[in-house]
Design an enzyme around this catalytic site. Structure first.
Site, PDB file in Angstrom:
ATOM      1  N   GLY A 166      13.114  36.852 -33.716  1.00  0.00           N
ATOM      2  CA  GLY A 166      13.264  35.537 -33.105  1.00  0.00           C
ATOM      3  C   GLY A 166      12.239  34.548 -33.654  1.00  0.00           C
ATOM      4  O   GLY A 166      11.866  34.582 -34.834  1.00  0.00           O
ATOM      5  N   SER A 167      11.748  33.690 -32.779  1.00  0.00           N
ATOM      6  CA  SER A 167      10.865  32.608 -33.232  1.00  0.00           C
ATOM      7  C   SER A 167       9.493  33.073 -33.704  1.00  0.00           C
ATOM      8  O   SER A 167       8.750  32.286 -34.275  1.00  0.00           O
ATOM      9  CB  SER A 167      10.694  31.579 -32.107  1.00  0.00           C
ATOM     10  OG  SER A 167      11.905  30.905 -31.877  1.00  0.00           O
ATOM     11  N   THR A 168       9.130  34.360 -33.473  1.00  0.00           N
ATOM     12  CA  THR A 168       7.863  34.840 -34.029  1.00  0.00           C
ATOM     13  C   THR A 168       7.927  34.896 -35.557  1.00  0.00           C
ATOM     14  O   THR A 168       6.906  35.083 -36.222  1.00  0.00           O
ATOM     15  CB  THR A 168       7.512  36.242 -33.493  1.00  0.00           C
ATOM     16  OG1 THR A 168       8.570  37.161 -33.803  1.00  0.00           O
ATOM     17  CG2 THR A 168       7.309  36.199 -31.982  1.00  0.00           C
ATOM     18  N   ASP A 214      10.819  28.921 -26.118  1.00  0.00           N
ATOM     19  CA  ASP A 214      11.554  28.531 -27.288  1.00  0.00           C
ATOM     20  C   ASP A 214      12.896  29.188 -27.402  1.00  0.00           C
ATOM     21  O   ASP A 214      13.369  29.342 -28.398  1.00  0.00           O
ATOM     22  CB  ASP A 214      10.782  28.960 -28.534  1.00  0.00           C
ATOM     23  CG  ASP A 214      10.642  30.444 -28.583  1.00  0.00           C
ATOM     24  OD1 ASP A 214      11.386  31.104 -29.327  1.00  0.00           O
ATOM     25  OD2 ASP A 214       9.828  30.974 -27.843  1.00  0.00           O
ATOM     26  N   SER A 231      15.248  31.277 -29.037  1.00  0.00           N
ATOM     27  CA  SER A 231      15.896  31.157 -30.345  1.00  0.00           C
ATOM     28  C   SER A 231      17.385  31.372 -30.160  1.00  0.00           C
ATOM     29  O   SER A 231      17.843  32.485 -29.975  1.00  0.00           O
ATOM     30  CB  SER A 231      15.333  32.222 -31.290  1.00  0.00           C
ATOM     31  OG  SER A 231      13.960  32.018 -31.473  1.00  0.00           O
TER      32      SER A 231
END
Length: 606
Positions: free
Chosen positions: A304-306, A597, A599
């Site tokens: 994901g957003s990591t 966030d 995603s």
């Protein structure tokens, strides 16, 4: 007139018919005795010279035995010298089945001492009647075993063995693994370092009496070599913190599973690694395979957003981007690309953002546009440089390499979604190594479970770019970012949240998520990296900033205190946090606390 009788011939005849004289009889006896003596001498010569070895072997086979000399497995210590795995002496009860069966009247007494039924014991012995050795009970306590031996049942003996004991139980189960009843490693580091820990059992030749008891040690055939000790990089105190906080969060959210990894930034040493659900290594029987799997190294998730900081690393390295330029238009939060709707979670969209703002607001649209603007091979090479798509080489058994598709096969939509963490798979350990690379000025270390086992590392991106990325990630935990719950008093945290849809049935589940947070602390002089993954929280709260970031905050608060890590420049906190001038969010509304966030890839099938 002679009245004397006349001599008769009969006595002479009697003398002629009589047996041999005394002399002859003596000679006969002597001859027989001599022949017998010669026979005995010949037989003795045959036994003691000609066939000596044969009869010696036959005697040895009945009374001489070679028995093993058990050795203690090496102790496993944490980095501070606290024992994590120790071997305790035990006694196994062995038996010569035929000898016990010759004394069937003793079987009920023996069965009672062993806690079994006499009929079951008799059946067990009868099935092994042709053997000279069998186990009756393995690894009994010395006192309990002695009570059995004191019965004096013919053919029943004791044998010294060792049993593994894990003082921390479930807390370190997945890291250490466990051994089987023969003291051989089966999982985890017990398996990885089995040859180092196990040592080599010795052997000695002994004489046993007809009861099977050892009456004399004849000689040592092979000297025992005890196992060698092992000192891990794991800090038991931090490990317990991570275990406790992660377990509590999983229970509160009714999540399926969770993992946490903590690394030393400058060495790559693993200070803590927790995987839940767990099991008790002191009582493995009954645990399910899923409980024994160390998910932090064997299971993969979409990050994901990591993943966005590494897309940004490629952007900064390409020279096309800086932390504050160029401006990226994310519009109203919806961008239709190749028939797919790529969305930002922010209500009404984020408008125009700087590259730093893309991370702060966790804009999927911004990350996708940055990825699409870069050469595919360059982007792929950047991801690979951070360790994605290959094993970390930690040496842990069963470690997964994750998945990263080669750039030659990327479709544009795949490239776009990969920019914000879909279409590839990583392990929590891989993610921790990648963030550790950013924290150590672009030097990537091979993670290690061994204290002092660090390598020199390899420079994979410019130290300047690595420092810029850490500064940019500070804004994520500052007011207006998506991970304000990761803040630690008196320390500046740099990190990134991630909330990825679970893959189910060949597509993405609409309401099932993996919640992630990866953080660096203290941001101004990094020392620790932590990654938290919580799988499928069954709650209305599922964003990484609300689910995983608080676990990071609580664990790292304790870890920094335990390691006596000095705080950042406290003055920066009193000044309102680490945001850049203008908030680093050009074109955005005033900073406000964003929940997270998510995603989102609704209708996207990368």
């Amino acid at each position: 007139m002679n009245w004397l009788p006349r001599p008769s011939a009969k006595p002479a005849a009697r003398r002629q018919g009589m047996g041999p004289s005394a002399r002859r009889r003596m000679l006969l006896v002597v001859g027989i005795l001599g022949a017998a003596s010669l026979g005995l001498v010949a037989r003795a010569f045959d036994l003691q010279v000609v066939r000596k070895q044969f009869y010696q072997n036959q005697g040895d086979a009945r009374f001489l035995r070679v028995v093993p000399i058990a050795v203690s497995r090496g102790t496993i210590f944490d980095r501070n010298g606290e024992p994590l795995a120790v071997s305790t002496p035990m006694v196994s009860i062995t038996v010569v089945p035929s000898e016990v069966l010759d004394n069937t009247d003793r079987i009920p007494t023996l069965a009672q001492a062993l806690g079994t039924h006499p009929d079951d014991l008799k059946n067990y012995l009868e099935q092994r009647a042709d053997r000279e050795f069998a186990y009756l009970r393995r690894q009994m306590s010395p006192d309990a075993a002695q009570a059995v031996l004191d019965l004096g049942v013919p053919g029943v003996n004791g044998q010294r063995e060792y049993k593994r004991y894990y003082p921390s139980g479930e807390v370190t189960a997945h890291v250490l693994g466990f051994t089987n009843i023969d003291d051989h490693g089966q999982e985890g580091l017990e398996l990885a370092f089995d040859s180092w820990l196990a040592g080599k059992p010795g052997a000695k030749r002994v004489i046993r009496d007809r009861m099977g008891h050892i009456v004399e040690d004849v000689e040592q055939v092979r000297a025992p070599q005890p196992g060698q000790n092992l000192t891990l990089s794991i800090d038991r105190r931090i490990q317990f913190l991570a275990y406790s906080e992660l377990k509590k969060q999983l229970e509160d959210l009714s999540a399926d599973s969770g993992e946490m990894v903590i690394l030393d930034v400058h060495t790559g040493e693993i200070l803590a690694m927790v995987s839940l659900p767990t099991y008790n290594p002191n009582a493995v029987t009954g645990s399910a395979p899923a409980q024994r799997r160390n998910r932090a190294v064997t299971d993969v998730v979409e990050p994901g957003s990591t993943m966005k900081p590494f897309t940004m690393a490629a952007g900064l390295s390409s020279g096309k981007y800086t932390p504050t330029a160029p401006m990226i238009d994310t519009g109203n939060g919806h961008w239709y690309f190749m028939g797919k709707d790529i969305r930002d979670v922010e209500s009404g969209g984020n408008g125009v953002l700087t590259p730093t703002g893309v991370l702060t607001k966790s804009s999927n649209i911004g990350a996708a546009k940055i990825a699409l603007s870069l050469d595919s091979k360059f982007l792929y090479d950047t991801y690979r440089a951070f360790g994605y798509g290959e094993s970390t080489s930690s040496g842990f058994p069963g470690e997964s390499a994750g998945f990263l598709k080669t750039s030659r096969g990327w479709r544009p939509i795949e490239k776009a979604t990969m920019g914000y963490g879909y279409g590839l798979n990583v392990t929590p350990l891989q993610l921790a190594v990648a963030y550790g690379t950013l924290a150590d000025n672009g030097i990537r270390h091979t993670p290690t479970f061994i204290k002092g086992g660090a390598d020199a590392g390899m420079q994979i991106i410019s130290p300047v770019i690595a420092r810029e990325l850490v500064n940019m990630l500070e804004t994520v935990t500052a007011p207006g970012g998506s991970a304000t719950r990761a803040q630690i008093a008196n320390y500046i945290v740099a990190g990134k949240t991630g909330t990825a849809h679970l893959v189910l049935g060949g597509g993405y589940a609409k309401n099932n998520y993996n919640s992630l947070f990866a953080g660096i602390v203290p941001a101004t002089d990094p020392r620790l990296v932590g990654v938290v993954v919580i799988n499928n929280p069954k709650s209305s709260i599922y964003y990484g900033g609300l689910v995983s970031a608080p676990v990071f905050q609580r664990v790292m608060t304790g870890a920094l205190r335990l390691l006596d890590v000095p705080p950042d420049n406290i003055g920066r906190w009193y000044a309102g946090g680490p945001l850049q001038a203008g908030g680093g969010l050009a074109g955005t509304a005033p900073a406000q606390n964003t929940p997270d966030d998510r995603s989102t890839v609704e209708a996207v099938d990368p």
